[in-house]
Write a protein that holds these residues in place. Structure first.
Motif, PDB file in Angstrom:
ATOM      1  N   ASN A  12      33.288  40.997  39.188  1.00 36.33           N
ATOM      2  CA  ASN A  12      33.393  42.168  39.804  1.00 36.33           C
ATOM      3  C   ASN A  12      34.077  43.088  38.985  1.00 36.33           C
ATOM      4  OD1 ASN A  12      34.945  44.373  41.793  1.00 36.33           O
ATOM      5  ND2 ASN A  12      33.032  44.250  42.525  1.00 36.33           N
ATOM      6  N   SER A  15      32.344  43.861  35.527  1.00 34.09           N
ATOM      7  CA  SER A  15      31.372  44.782  35.517  1.00 34.09           C
ATOM      8  C   SER A  15      31.840  46.182  35.876  1.00 34.09           C
ATOM      9  CB  SER A  15      30.321  44.170  36.756  1.00 34.09           C
ATOM     10  OG  SER A  15      31.045  44.576  37.967  1.00 34.09           O
ATOM     11  N   ILE A  16      32.800  46.445  36.593  1.00 35.37           N
ATOM     12  CA  ILE A  16      33.326  47.801  36.958  1.00 35.37           C
ATOM     13  C   ILE A  16      34.148  48.564  35.624  1.00 35.37           C
ATOM     14  CG2 ILE A  16      35.210  49.091  38.174  1.00 35.37           C
ATOM     15  CD1 ILE A  16      32.397  48.200  39.499  1.00 35.37           C
ATOM     16  N   GLN A  77      31.952  49.780  45.919  1.00 34.22           N
ATOM     17  CA  GLN A  77      30.792  49.393  45.312  1.00 34.22           C
ATOM     18  C   GLN A  77      29.528  50.037  45.666  1.00 34.22           C
ATOM     19  OE1 GLN A  77      32.920  47.534  42.699  1.00 34.22           O
ATOM     20  NE2 GLN A  77      30.640  46.834  42.624  1.00 34.22           N
ATOM     21  N   ARG A 119      41.053  46.910  44.259  1.00 33.39           N
ATOM     22  CA  ARG A 119      40.539  45.839  43.363  1.00 33.39           C
ATOM     23  C   ARG A 119      41.817  44.907  42.846  1.00 33.39           C
ATOM     24  NH1 ARG A 119      37.479  48.220  40.940  1.00 33.39           N
ATOM     25  NH2 ARG A 119      35.601  47.567  42.119  1.00 33.39           N
ATOM     26  N   GLY A 177      28.064  44.014  40.809  1.00 31.77           N
ATOM     27  CA  GLY A 177      29.664  43.573  41.139  1.00 31.77           C
ATOM     28  C   GLY A 177      29.754  43.371  42.632  1.00 31.77           C
TER      29      GLY A 177
END
Length: 177
Positions: A12, A15-16, A77, A119, A177
């Motif tokens: 995740n 991808s972010i 997300q 996160r 993600g």
């Protein structure tokens, strides 16, 4: 770190990081090249991307401490995917404009303002304390590589099929993600 959920969080975060590094490049290309707007318009869009982070990140950090982090992560997300999906749709349907881009940039910046603290706060809750430093290093390496690869990915997508495709791919990274 098997069985902790670390690798899902790592995927995740990577991808972010790809999206965060590609979004500035993509929004700049959208305003400067696709819409052929002025450098001032590009600066205003960047300001619109960054201002929500400045305004909301502290409140978002407090929310991450008080609320269900996994749910917050999921909602950010979904929010990111929606904003970038709408951006791609606006480009594909040729209704995009500088004011619309600014609104989308504010929405995306707001999503990122709430996504960043949550996160970061999830990692210590899923990784055992004795593996935490190793986990932080692995997260940092993955994010740094993604920050390099994001503009490359966006540039390839733009050169292949335009800004709409770059935004759609970024929305896809939010979904993945």
């Amino acid at each position: 770190m098997r069985g902790t959920g670390f690798w899902l969080l790592w995927g995740n975060a990577v991808s972010i990081a790809l999206v965060m590094s590609a979004d500035r490049f993509t929004f700049e290309w959208l305003v400067g090249e696709t819409l052929d707007a002025s450098d001032l318009a590009t600066g205003l869009v960047f300001f619109a991307l960054g201002t929500p982070v400045f305004l909301f990140v502290l409140a978002a950090g407090a929310m991450a401490d008080r609320h269900d982090r996994k749910r917050m992560l999921l909602w950010t997300q979904i929010g990111g995917a929606i904003v970038l999906g709408l951006s791609a749709l606006a480009v594909f349907t040729d209704v995009i404009s500088v004011p619309m881009t600014m609104v989308l940039a504010v929405c995306f910046g707001t999503v990122m303002a709430f996504a960043q603290p949550v996160r970061g706060s999830v990692l210590p809750s899923i990784v055992p304390r004795d593996n935490l430093m190793h986990a932080i290093v692995v997260m940092t390496i993955g994010s740094n590589v993604a920050f390099i690869g994001g503009p490359l990915l966006a540039g390839f997508a733009i050169s292949t099929s335009g800004v709409g495709l770059a935004l759609a791919i970024q929305a896809g990274f939010f979904v993945a993600g």
